[in-house]
Design a protein around this motif. Structure first.
Motif, PDB file in Angstrom:
ATOM      1  N   HIS A   1      -7.674  13.181   1.449  1.00 25.54           N
ATOM      2  CA  HIS A   1      -8.342  11.876   1.449  1.00 25.54           C
ATOM      3  C   HIS A   1      -9.714  12.064   2.126  1.00 25.54           C
ATOM      4  CE1 HIS A   1      -9.029   7.615   2.241  1.00 25.54           C
ATOM      5  NE2 HIS A   1      -8.094   7.374   1.341  1.00 25.54           N
TER       6      HIS A   1
ATOM      7  N   GLU B   1     -11.142  10.351   4.216  1.00 26.30           N
ATOM      8  CA  GLU B   1     -11.167   9.972   5.635  1.00 26.30           C
ATOM      9  C   GLU B   1     -10.924  11.184   6.533  1.00 26.30           C
ATOM     10  OE1 GLU B   1      -8.516   6.708   6.495  1.00 26.30           O
ATOM     11  OE2 GLU B   1      -9.494   5.401   5.055  1.00 26.30           O
TER      12      GLU B   1
ATOM     13  N   THR C   1      -6.020   7.377  -2.152  1.00 25.66           N
ATOM     14  CA  THR C   1      -4.574   7.555  -2.361  1.00 25.66           C
ATOM     15  C   THR C   1      -4.236   7.404  -3.850  1.00 25.66           C
ATOM     16  OG1 THR C   1      -4.278   5.217  -1.796  1.00 25.66           O
ATOM     17  CG2 THR C   1      -3.870   6.816  -0.051  1.00 25.66           C
TER      18      THR C   1
ATOM     19  N   HIS D   1       0.842  -1.206   0.000  1.00 21.77           N
ATOM     20  CA  HIS D   1       0.000   0.000   0.000  1.00 21.77           C
ATOM     21  C   HIS D   1       0.877   1.255   0.000  1.00 21.77           C
ATOM     22  CE1 HIS D   1      -2.867   3.035   1.544  1.00 21.77           C
ATOM     23  NE2 HIS D   1      -3.737   2.330   0.831  1.00 21.77           N
TER      24      HIS D   1
HETATM   25  P1  13P Z   1      -7.099   4.055   0.064  1.00 20.99           P
HETATM   26  O1  13P Z   1      -5.848   3.330  -0.251  1.00 20.99           O
HETATM   27  O2  13P Z   1      -8.275   3.316  -0.491  1.00 20.99           O
HETATM   28  O3  13P Z   1      -7.080   5.471  -0.360  1.00 20.99           O
HETATM   29  O4  13P Z   1      -7.337   4.000   1.647  1.00 20.99           O
HETATM   30  C1  13P Z   1      -6.542   4.515   2.580  1.00 20.99           C
HETATM   31  C2  13P Z   1      -6.528   3.768   3.843  1.00 20.99           C
HETATM   32  O5  13P Z   1      -6.907   4.220   4.859  1.00 20.99           O
HETATM   33  C3  13P Z   1      -5.962   2.468   3.884  1.00 20.99           C
HETATM   34  O6  13P Z   1      -5.922   2.097   5.192  1.00 20.99           O
END
Ligand code: 13P
Ligand code: SF4
Length: 302
Positions: A197, A199, A214, A23
């Motif tokens: 983001h 979140e 992201t 990631h």
């Molecule tokens: P994304 O990779 O879907 O943007 O999510 C971020 C995340 O919080 C992963 O834990």
């Protein structure tokens, strides 16, 4: 030293028919050894399509668990099983059951940042990249419960015009990105675009020029003609942004947006997991089918 560890990783990876998925929030050296780097949705799709027999997932628990659900016949490894997601743990299955009882006709959309027990009680999964499309796929006359990220839910409710029943969960890392930090950076870099983001809390999202996962933030920066960007998400993403755009400048919106769980994966742990083919992520057979169904429904949405 790192070079030696990396060489052994590359060698064992080939010998053991392994793919390393990483990631964007991982440590730079982990991103650099990844066969594939992506956001949660990209990585989930990659896990669904790989021919490798072993998946070493450099991310957090819910990501490796989703890969294990999709691939019951493969060995899915999370190099540090303590790498959890505090937001995922904010949704408890018994509480979700109670909420479902209060809204018997509701469709339950669960953010992929959730544990298998919660997925097993949900109808469809989403990530921050496809949450809008997932919500828009649900008939307009159905109530929707959105679990566990209330900030992502609030943002999706706003852009889709669908009222969502929100869960009080949130990401402890994105919660540390405060509107005053963004305002301060904007004062210092008036020409910079603000990318955040979903979140992040609403006050921060409201200040953004662009809101996205992201993966979408990375794509936006690559394609944009702008030269400066204030980045409102976990700092691991800066490695990839700088690598792909050496001529542009990236300013973190907060010095505190670091996910300790993501940083638990180290090169040494990746090497050890390849040597021992452990720790393997397994899902309780009793919930496997129910937890897999919402992920597969999500993957059908383009
Ligand atoms: P994304 O990779 O879907 O943007 O999510 C971020 C995340 O919080 C992963 O834990
Ligand atoms: Fe969980 Fe937030 Fe870390 Fe993502 S950044 S893994 S949502 S705590």
């Amino acid at each position: 030293m790192n070079h030696d560890v990396e060489r052994k990783i590359q060698q064992l990876k080939k010998e053991k028919n392994t793919v390393i998925l990483a990631h964007y929030y991982q440590l730079p050296e982990i991103q650099d050894i990844g066969d594939f780097i992506g956001d949660s949705l990209d990585l989930c799709r990659k896990a669904a399509n790989t021919d490798a027999e072993v998946i070493v997932f450099c991310g957090v628990w819910f990501m490796a668990e989703s890969a294990a659900l999709i691939n019951p016949d493969k060995t899915v490894i999370l190099p540090d099983p303590q790498a959890g997601c505090p937001m995922a743990d904010m949704a408890r299955p018994e509480e979700l059951l109670k909420l479902k009882e209060q809204h018997p006709g509701a469709v339950v959309v669960c953010y992929i940042n959730s544990n298998a027990e919660v997925k097993a009680l949900s109808d469809i999964c989403c990530t921050s990249s496809n949450a809008q499309a997932v919500v828009e796929s649900i008939p307009g006359d159905r109530e929707i419960i959105f679990v566990p990220d209330r900030h992502l839910g609030e943002y999706i409710a706003e852009i889709t015009g669908r009222p969502l029943i929100l869960w009080p969960g949130y990401c402890i890392v994105h919660q540390r990105i405060l509107p005053e930090y963004v305002a301060e950076e904007k004062k210092i870099h008036p020409a910079a675009l603000v990318l955040v983001h979903p979140e992040c809390p609403k006050e921060v999202v409201d200040m953004a020029d662009f809101v996205g996962s992201t993966g979408k933030i990375i794509k936006f920066c690559r394609e944009s003609g702008a030269k400066e960007f204030i980045i409102g998400t976990e700092q691991g993403i800066l490695h990839q942004l700088k690598k792909q755009n050496p001529e542009k400048s990236f300013i973190p919106a907060s010095d505190f947006a670091v996910c300790r769980n993501m940083k638990k994966i180290t090169l040494e742990k990746v090497l050890s997991s390849l040597e021992t083919l452990s720790p393997v992520i397994r899902v309780d057979e009793a919930i496997r089918d129910d937890a897999l169904a919402p992920i597969m429904r999500m993957l059908e949405i383009r």
